[in-house]
Write an enzyme that holds these catalytic residues in place. Structure first.
Site, PDB file in Angstrom:
ATOM      1  N   GLU A  78     119.187  76.265 103.342  1.00 36.76           N
ATOM      2  CA  GLU A  78     117.973  75.455 103.145  1.00 36.76           C
ATOM      3  C   GLU A  78     117.171  75.336 104.456  1.00 36.76           C
ATOM      4  OE1 GLU A  78     119.075  71.635 101.399  1.00 36.76           O
ATOM      5  OE2 GLU A  78     118.566  72.452  99.441  1.00 36.76           O
TER       6      GLU A  78
ATOM      7  N   GLU B  89     122.313  76.344  93.773  1.00 35.92           N
ATOM      8  CA  GLU B  89     122.992  75.044  93.751  1.00 35.92           C
ATOM      9  C   GLU B  89     122.466  74.254  92.562  1.00 35.92           C
ATOM     10  OE1 GLU B  89     123.065  72.810  97.360  1.00 35.92           O
ATOM     11  OE2 GLU B  89     123.340  74.583  98.613  1.00 35.92           O
TER      12      GLU B  89
HETATM   13  C1  6DJ Z   1     116.680  65.732  99.736  1.00 32.82           C
HETATM   14  C2  6DJ Z   1     117.672  66.309 100.699  1.00 32.82           C
HETATM   15  C3  6DJ Z   1     118.226  67.605 100.176  1.00 32.82           C
HETATM   16  C4  6DJ Z   1     119.300  68.088 101.116  1.00 32.82           C
HETATM   17  N1  6DJ Z   1     120.085  69.109 100.432  1.00 32.82           N
HETATM   18  C5  6DJ Z   1     121.210  68.841  99.822  1.00 32.82           C
HETATM   19  S1  6DJ Z   1     121.884  67.295  99.522  1.00 32.82           S
HETATM   20  C6  6DJ Z   1     123.322  67.908  98.615  1.00 32.82           C
HETATM   21  C7  6DJ Z   1     123.320  69.416  98.858  1.00 32.82           C
HETATM   22  C8  6DJ Z   1     124.306  69.865  99.967  1.00 32.82           C
HETATM   23  O1  6DJ Z   1     124.050  69.166 101.161  1.00 32.82           O
HETATM   24  C9  6DJ Z   1     124.156  71.374 100.194  1.00 32.82           C
HETATM   25  O2  6DJ Z   1     125.001  71.780 101.253  1.00 32.82           O
HETATM   26  C10 6DJ Z   1     122.721  71.704 100.578  1.00 32.82           C
HETATM   27  O3  6DJ Z   1     122.593  73.119 100.687  1.00 32.82           O
HETATM   28  C11 6DJ Z   1     121.746  71.205  99.520  1.00 32.82           C
HETATM   29  N2  6DJ Z   1     121.992  69.796  99.328  1.00 32.82           N
END
Ligand code: 6DJ
Length: 619
Positions: free
Chosen positions: A174, A254
């Site tokens: 991300e 995801e």
């Molecule tokens: C709004 C914030 C989004 C951040 N991304 C998240 S929160 C839960 C999941 C895990 O952390 C995962 O490792 C991330 O890649 C995507 N994600």
């Protein structure tokens, strides 16, 4: 949704690949941009995958969890490689996945987010003040290159195209949500992955569902995928992917089957109905889906990241924290049955659980700070001003900062952290008497009384480093001076505490039986260590530890750090105790570091079921 959804199905040409023989005779995995799907050995391939974090599951249970995922009908698992966790454990896990018939979608970072300590980045990177993590910062890139020069050659033989089971590899994580938006960094990573893994490996990125995130997170040559949960408009989400990948397979890397928990919140839940419905819709479109999480596990030790994430990573996932199949798993299996054959045979059952009952503990010593010769055998570092954990080269756990009162304080006098420099919680005692706590962001002042020359002990707890956003340069300890009344506190003795080292070495249970003064049955406040033993029951079954009426602290059983407890805030009330950790024929040792207040009865309770959803926020 239905109209948009149907329109979208038309747009995306569910994979119409025609069957073809394995033309080359050798294994291959690639993207078919003509027919918008993956090809595995020249055959159309749709992955139905689930995320599992081996770093959150005791190694003896890896096979159990993988088998349950296979029996659900998954054909792949998605796996992070936490840089800061690593010394090569991933090879064994890949081997088990291979034996279980599961392909692997590998996500080696170097940053992984995952509610994991510093998003998987090692805290020693912070030795360089002002390092710009996740960027083309030369020191950061040098460290990444050194790490990948070790990791990626180990991964290469595991690639599907080389006879292994890794079908694709994610670059970063991300990245589009990170402020730096540094294309040179992503290009450097791409160069490293290509150099070590070759030109044929499917490399991809994953980003959240906004154009800005996709813009900064994607790169030419890396296949762009998206992530979203059950409340997202699927058509819109995949349209966004199509804006960056007009051809190729649809991929939700995801698909959130649940969500993370914070101390003080309610236990997060996503309904089975929503998960089943949206999963079915995506699979109908021919999309490739990875369910995040499928098996969450536990943040043992100090591995939770910081935004107050709890110790359990149950995630309301299809496999519970203890690896038990849930009704959500069975519903997901029913959905998958509509798209691919499910392995014949029964779903492996939940592992057996046992209620070992109440265990009464006793104080290790009447006074926590009398333990310094054991917990800090090297003695203190003297410093005029406080030093951080990183400056002390201790990265996790607890640090003791000691000084003396500069003057008599007959009236309660404010002790202040004016720059919000307590990272993260500081338990303050004067001459061993607990007087209260300071906490990052929420409690920057507390009152102190005492006499000039009294000993001030400040035990600082590192609650885990920020794992998402711009504050991942998360230094720990006393980052700035404390002001007591009008005085800047100086002349510190700073004790690095190796509690884990002492306990792993058998202390305090192996210590000479000390004659403890008879304990008055009173509530005791402030940091103290407690110990106890409980008999084996001839079995080594999973159990769940509830610290009834304790406040906040850390637990070790037979030397293993189970993680943090904070029943005073919840929602997690029990800690998962994996059965194979327990002895079936020797007394089991438990050690508890209580940071604030222990109950008079000093009892803990081993139950045969978890309690993850009782918020009794008293903070
Ligand atoms: C709004 C914030 C989004 C951040 N991304 C998240 S929160 C839960 C999941 C895990 O952390 C995962 O490792 C991330 O890649 C995507 N994600």
């Amino acid at each position: 949704m239905a109209a948009g959804f149907l329109t979208f199905v038309a747009l995306n040409f569910a994979c119409l690949c025609v069957s073809g023989n394995l033309a080359s005779g050798k294994r291959s995995f690639s993207i078919d941009y003509k027919n918008n799907c993956f090809l595995k050995d020249d055959q159309p391939f749709q992955y139905i995958s689930g995320s599992i974090h081996y770093s959150r599951i005791p190694q003896y249970y890896w096979k159990d969890r993988l088998l349950k995922m296979y029996m659900t009908g998954l054909n792949a698992v998605q796996v992070y490689v936490p840089w800061n966790f690593h010394e090569g454990a991933q090879g064994h896990f890949l081997n088990l996945a291979n034996q279980t018939g599961l392909l692997v979608i590998l996500r080696p970072g170097p940053y992984i987010c995952a509610e994991w300590e510093m998003g998987g980045l090692p805290a020693w990177l912070l030795q360089k003040p002002n390092i710009i993590l996740r960027s083309a910062d030369t020191d950061y890139l040098q460290a990444v290159s050194n790490w990948f020069a070790v990791l990626l050659p180990k991964i290469k033989p595991w690639l599907y195209i080389n006879g292994g089971n890794i079908i694709s590899v994610q670059v970063e994580n991300e990245y589009g949500s990170y402020y730096a938006c540094d294309y040179n960094y992503m290009r450097h990573l791409q160069t490293l992955f290509r150099f070590f893994l070759g030109e044929d490996t499917v490399l991809f990125t994953t980003d959240g569902n906004t154009d800005k995130e996709m813009t900064c997170g994607t790169l030419e040559g890396l296949y762009a995928t998206v992530d979203f949960g059950t409340d997202t408009n699927i058509s819109e989400a995949f349209k966004r992917q199509r804006r960056f990948e007009p051809r190729g397979p649809l991929v939700n890397s995801e698909f959130y089957t649940g969500w993370l928990d914070h101390w003080g919140d309610q236990h997060a839940r996503v309904t089975t109905e929503k998960v089943s419905k949206v999963l079915g819709e995506m699979l109908t479109m021919g999309a490739n889906v990875n369910m995040y999480m499928f098996e969450g596990g536990t943040n043992f030790g100090y591995w939770n990241g910081k935004d107050n994430f709890v110790t359990s990573y149950d995630y309301d996932a299809p496999l519970s924290e203890a690896g038990d199949p849930t009704e959500k798993l069975l519903a997901i299996r029913d959905v998958i049955k509509q798209f691919r054959d499910i392995p014949a045979g029964p779903m492996p059952p939940a592992t057996p659980k046992f209620a070992y009952g109440f265990v009464t503990l006793k104080k290790v010593k009447s006074f926590f700070y009398a333990l310094l010769s054991t917990l800090s055998p090297m003695g203190p570092v003297q410093s005029h001003y406080p030093l951080t954990f990183e400056e002390m080269k201790q990265y996790y756990g607890y640090m003791l900062y000691r000084t003396t009162l500069p003057r008599d304080l007959s009236e309660p006098t404010p002790l202040i952290s004016p720059l919000n420099g307590v990272h993260d919680r500081a338990y303050v005692s004067v001459n061993g008497v607990y007087q209260g706590l300071l906490q990052r962001d929420t409690a920057l002042v507390m009152n102190v009384t005492g006499h000039q020359g009294d000993t001030v002990d400040i035990l600082v707890e590192n609650m885990g480093r920020v794992n998402f956003g711009s504050k991942i340069n998360d230094y720990k300890g006393l980052l700035s001076n404390l002001i007591l009344g009008k005085d800047v506190l100086t002349d510190w003795k700073i004790y690095s505490l190796d509690i884990d080292g002492a306990i792993t070495g058998g202390w305090p249970h192996s210590a000479r039986k000390q004659s403890n003064p008879p304990m008055k049955k009173e509530l005791s406040f402030g940091p103290n260590l407690y110990m106890g033993t409980f008999p084996p029951n001839g079995l080594s079954w999973d159990t769940f530890l509830k610290l009834n009426e304790w406040t906040k602290g850390q637990v070790w059983i037979n030397g293993m750090n189970l993680g943090r407890y904070w029943p005073a805030r919840g929602p997690q009330q029990t800690l998962y105790v994996p059965g194979p950790l327990l002895s079936s024929n020797q007394p089991n040792n438990i050690t508890v570091l209580e940071l604030e207040g222990a109950p008079a009865h000093l009892r803990v309770l081993f139950m045969d079921r978890p309690q993850l959803n009782a918020t009794t926020d008293k903070s």
